[in-house]
Motif scaffolding. Structure first.
Motif, PDB file in Angstrom:
ATOM      1  N   THR A 114      62.051   8.384 -20.429  1.00 24.25           N
ATOM      2  CA  THR A 114      61.911   6.861 -20.014  1.00 24.25           C
ATOM      3  C   THR A 114      60.831   6.029 -21.276  1.00 24.25           C
ATOM      4  O   THR A 114      61.251   5.222 -21.667  1.00 24.25           O
ATOM      5  CB  THR A 114      61.496   6.382 -18.821  1.00 24.25           C
ATOM      6  OG1 THR A 114      62.527   6.869 -17.821  1.00 24.25           O
ATOM      7  CG2 THR A 114      61.480   5.136 -18.548  1.00 24.25           C
ATOM      8  N   TRP A 115      59.832   6.893 -21.427  1.00 26.01           N
ATOM      9  CA  TRP A 115      58.816   6.406 -22.292  1.00 26.01           C
ATOM     10  C   TRP A 115      58.795   7.243 -23.499  1.00 26.01           C
ATOM     11  O   TRP A 115      58.115   6.848 -24.480  1.00 26.01           O
ATOM     12  CB  TRP A 115      57.508   6.392 -21.857  1.00 26.01           C
ATOM     13  CG  TRP A 115      57.175   5.604 -20.283  1.00 26.01           C
ATOM     14  CD1 TRP A 115      58.036   4.411 -20.196  1.00 26.01           C
ATOM     15  CD2 TRP A 115      56.405   5.921 -19.305  1.00 26.01           C
ATOM     16  NE1 TRP A 115      57.773   4.011 -18.903  1.00 26.01           N
ATOM     17  CE2 TRP A 115      56.566   4.694 -18.383  1.00 26.01           C
ATOM     18  CE3 TRP A 115      55.686   6.703 -19.039  1.00 26.01           C
ATOM     19  CZ2 TRP A 115      56.065   4.691 -17.178  1.00 26.01           C
ATOM     20  CZ3 TRP A 115      54.844   6.691 -17.768  1.00 26.01           C
ATOM     21  CH2 TRP A 115      55.082   5.563 -16.851  1.00 26.01           C
ATOM     22  N   ALA A 123      47.345   2.651 -16.448  1.00 22.62           N
ATOM     23  CA  ALA A 123      46.355   2.245 -15.271  1.00 22.62           C
ATOM     24  C   ALA A 123      47.046   2.902 -14.050  1.00 22.62           C
ATOM     25  O   ALA A 123      46.140   3.553 -13.394  1.00 22.62           O
ATOM     26  CB  ALA A 123      46.332   0.691 -15.208  1.00 22.62           C
ATOM     27  N   ARG A 124      48.395   3.081 -13.785  1.00 20.14           N
ATOM     28  CA  ARG A 124      48.847   3.491 -12.773  1.00 20.14           C
ATOM     29  C   ARG A 124      48.726   4.985 -12.930  1.00 20.14           C
ATOM     30  O   ARG A 124      48.349   5.605 -11.726  1.00 20.14           O
ATOM     31  CB  ARG A 124      50.476   2.997 -12.478  1.00 20.14           C
ATOM     32  CG  ARG A 124      51.127   3.698 -11.191  1.00 20.14           C
ATOM     33  CD  ARG A 124      50.406   3.126 -10.008  1.00 20.14           C
ATOM     34  NE  ARG A 124      50.555   1.978  -9.515  1.00 20.14           N
ATOM     35  CZ  ARG A 124      51.482   1.529  -9.151  1.00 20.14           C
ATOM     36  NH1 ARG A 124      52.823   1.998  -8.917  1.00 20.14           N
ATOM     37  NH2 ARG A 124      51.678   0.088  -8.717  1.00 20.14           N
ATOM     38  N   LYS A 170      47.682   0.509  -6.050  1.00 23.12           N
ATOM     39  CA  LYS A 170      48.622  -0.464  -5.714  1.00 23.12           C
ATOM     40  C   LYS A 170      48.789  -1.773  -6.640  1.00 23.12           C
ATOM     41  O   LYS A 170      49.935  -2.051  -6.910  1.00 23.12           O
ATOM     42  CB  LYS A 170      48.261  -0.942  -4.338  1.00 23.12           C
ATOM     43  CG  LYS A 170      49.054  -2.197  -3.863  1.00 23.12           C
ATOM     44  CD  LYS A 170      50.416  -1.659  -3.437  1.00 23.12           C
ATOM     45  CE  LYS A 170      51.230  -3.153  -2.882  1.00 23.12           C
ATOM     46  NZ  LYS A 170      52.610  -2.800  -2.546  1.00 23.12           N
ATOM     47  N   TYR A 171      47.686  -2.156  -6.931  1.00 28.07           N
ATOM     48  CA  TYR A 171      48.093  -3.443  -7.888  1.00 28.07           C
ATOM     49  C   TYR A 171      47.675  -3.270  -9.398  1.00 28.07           C
ATOM     50  O   TYR A 171      47.483  -4.207 -10.213  1.00 28.07           O
ATOM     51  CB  TYR A 171      46.863  -4.517  -7.243  1.00 28.07           C
ATOM     52  CG  TYR A 171      47.071  -4.964  -6.108  1.00 28.07           C
ATOM     53  CD1 TYR A 171      48.421  -5.801  -5.756  1.00 28.07           C
ATOM     54  CD2 TYR A 171      46.356  -4.661  -5.023  1.00 28.07           C
ATOM     55  CE1 TYR A 171      48.622  -6.261  -4.366  1.00 28.07           C
ATOM     56  CE2 TYR A 171      46.669  -4.971  -3.608  1.00 28.07           C
ATOM     57  CZ  TYR A 171      47.345  -5.744  -3.319  1.00 28.07           C
ATOM     58  OH  TYR A 171      47.754  -6.154  -1.929  1.00 28.07           O
ATOM     59  N   SER A 172      47.668  -1.949  -9.771  1.00 28.13           N
ATOM     60  CA  SER A 172      47.363  -1.824 -11.100  1.00 28.13           C
ATOM     61  C   SER A 172      48.484  -2.313 -12.143  1.00 28.13           C
ATOM     62  O   SER A 172      48.001  -2.906 -13.321  1.00 28.13           O
ATOM     63  CB  SER A 172      47.441  -0.289 -11.674  1.00 28.13           C
ATOM     64  OG  SER A 172      48.481   0.401 -11.080  1.00 28.13           O
ATOM     65  N   VAL A 173      49.917  -2.387 -11.804  1.00 29.83           N
ATOM     66  CA  VAL A 173      50.910  -2.908 -12.535  1.00 29.83           C
ATOM     67  C   VAL A 173      50.757  -4.331 -12.383  1.00 29.83           C
ATOM     68  O   VAL A 173      51.360  -4.947 -13.537  1.00 29.83           O
ATOM     69  CB  VAL A 173      52.214  -2.386 -11.997  1.00 29.83           C
ATOM     70  CG1 VAL A 173      52.238  -0.794 -12.232  1.00 29.83           C
ATOM     71  CG2 VAL A 173      52.433  -2.679 -10.562  1.00 29.83           C
ATOM     72  N   THR A 178      50.707  -2.880 -18.118  1.00 29.56           N
ATOM     73  CA  THR A 178      51.179  -1.300 -18.006  1.00 29.56           C
ATOM     74  C   THR A 178      52.594  -0.985 -18.304  1.00 29.56           C
ATOM     75  O   THR A 178      53.534  -1.772 -18.248  1.00 29.56           O
ATOM     76  CB  THR A 178      50.780  -0.760 -16.581  1.00 29.56           C
ATOM     77  OG1 THR A 178      51.737  -1.296 -15.664  1.00 29.56           O
ATOM     78  CG2 THR A 178      49.193  -1.179 -16.118  1.00 29.56           C
ATOM     79  N   LEU A 179      52.895   0.471 -18.753  1.00 28.27           N
ATOM     80  CA  LEU A 179      54.081   0.825 -18.979  1.00 28.27           C
ATOM     81  C   LEU A 179      55.091   1.025 -17.799  1.00 28.27           C
ATOM     82  O   LEU A 179      56.085   1.023 -17.616  1.00 28.27           O
ATOM     83  CB  LEU A 179      54.220   1.987 -19.699  1.00 28.27           C
ATOM     84  CG  LEU A 179      53.757   2.007 -21.254  1.00 28.27           C
ATOM     85  CD1 LEU A 179      53.680   3.582 -21.852  1.00 28.27           C
ATOM     86  CD2 LEU A 179      54.886   1.198 -21.796  1.00 28.27           C
ATOM     87  N   HIS A 180      54.000   1.337 -16.502  1.00 31.83           N
ATOM     88  CA  HIS A 180      54.896   1.482 -15.257  1.00 31.83           C
ATOM     89  C   HIS A 180      55.331   0.245 -14.847  1.00 31.83           C
ATOM     90  O   HIS A 180      55.042  -0.655 -14.740  1.00 31.83           O
ATOM     91  CB  HIS A 180      53.771   2.043 -14.324  1.00 31.83           C
ATOM     92  CG  HIS A 180      54.240   2.868 -13.066  1.00 31.83           C
ATOM     93  ND1 HIS A 180      54.772   2.041 -11.968  1.00 31.83           N
ATOM     94  CD2 HIS A 180      54.372   4.226 -12.831  1.00 31.83           C
ATOM     95  CE1 HIS A 180      55.139   3.123 -11.164  1.00 31.83           C
ATOM     96  NE2 HIS A 180      55.105   4.381 -11.571  1.00 31.83           N
TER      97      HIS A 180
END
Length: 242
Positions: A114-115, A123-124, A170-173, A178-180
Motif C-alpha cells: 500500500t505504502w 502517528a498511528r 484512536k484519534y491520531s489519524v 498521517t498515512l494511515h
C-alpha cells in the motif's frame, strides 16, 4: 461487582463461560476469515492485499480494548482491592501484547503493497508500538514485583498511566496528517463506508477474535487461581510439618 470478586463464584461462572466463548470464537473467526479471504471481493484500490484487514483490524481492536480492560482491572485492584482484579490484569496483559504484536506485523505486511514500505514513523503506527511496549513493561514489572512478594502496585500504576496512549491511538489519524487511513466504521452513528460484502466478514472476525480473547483470559485466570490455591496448600502443609 463485588459478588463476582469471590474466586469460588467466579470459577463456577468461568467453567461454563470458557468453553462457550472458545467455541463461539472458533466458529465466528473461522467464518469471518473464510468469507474475508476467499469469498469477499478485492478492494478497487488495494486489490487482494485488503484481505489482511480481516486479521489486522480485529487485532488492533483487541490490542486497544485489552489495554482498556487492563487499566480498569488495575484501577479496581488499587482502589477497591478486589481479589480477582490483579489476576484479571495479569491474565489480560499477555493476550493483549500478543494481539498488539499481530496488529503491528499484519500492518507492516499491509503497508508494503500500500505504502511501498513495511514501516513508517506514522502517528498511528508509533502509538501502537508504544502500546506494545506498555504491555511488555507491565508484564516485566508485574513479574518483578511478584518475585519480591509485592502487591504489584507499580505495575497497576503503569497500566493506568499508559491508558493515556489509548486516545492517541484512536484519534491520531484526525489530530495529525498521517498515512494511515481514517476509521471506516463509526460505532456511535452505526455507519460504515465499507461495502457490505467486506463489512460482514470483518464484523464476524472482530466478534470471533473477541470471544477468543475472552476465552484466553478466562483460561489464564482459572489457571492462576488454581496455582494460588496449590501454593496456599503447600504453605499450610509446610507449616503443619514444621
Amino acid at each position: 461487582m463485588h459478588r463476582f470478586a469471590n474466586p469460588a463464584r467466579f470459577l463456577r461462572i468461568a467453567r461454563v463461560a470458557t468453553p462457550l466463548a472458545l467455541v463461539l470464537g472458533l466458529i465466528l473467526t473461522g467464518a469471518g476469515l473464510y468469507i474475508g479471504l476467499f469469498a469477499s471481493p478485492p478492494d478497487y484500490q488495494q486489490g487482494e492485499s485488503v484481505r489482511i484487514m480481516y486479521v489486522h483490524v480485529p487485532a488492533a481492536w483487541l490490542a486497544s480494548g485489552g489495554y482498556l480492560g487492563l487499566a480498569i482491572a488495575s484501577a479496581t485492584a488499587l482502589i477497591w482491592r478486589h481479589p480477582l482484579a490483579t489476576i484479571a490484569a495479569r491474565a489480560i496483559a499477555p493476550a493483549g501484547a500478543a494481539f498488539a504484536a499481530i496488529c503491528l506485523m499484519s500492518g507492516s505486511l499491509w503497508g508494503k503493497p500500500t505504502w511501498g514500505t513495511y514501516w513508517v514513523w506514522d502517528a498511528r503506527l508509533t502509538s501502537m508500538l508504544v502500546l506494545l511496549f506498555l504491555y511488555l513493561g507491565y508484564l516485566a514489572l508485574s513479574a518483578s514485583e511478584g518475585e519480591r512478594g509485592g502487591e504489584r502496585k507499580g505495575a497497576a500504576i503503569l497500566a493506568l498511566v499508559g491508558a493515556i496512549n489509548l486516545p492517541v491511538i484512536k484519534y491520531s489519524v484526525e489530530w495529525w496528517n498521517t498515512l494511515h487511513q481514517g476509521s471506516s466504521i463509526s460505532v456511535l452513528s452505526a455507519k460504515s463506508a465499507m461495502a457490505p460484502e467486506m463489512l460482514r466478514p470483518l464484523l464476524l472476525s472482530v466478534a470471533g477474535f473477541t470471544f477468543l480473547f475472552a476465552a484466553i483470559v478466562l483460561m489464564r485466570m482459572r489457571a492462576m487461581i488454581a496455582e494460588q490455591r496449590v501454593e496456599a496448600r503447600s504453605r499450610r502443609l509446610a507449616e503443619a510439618i514444621a
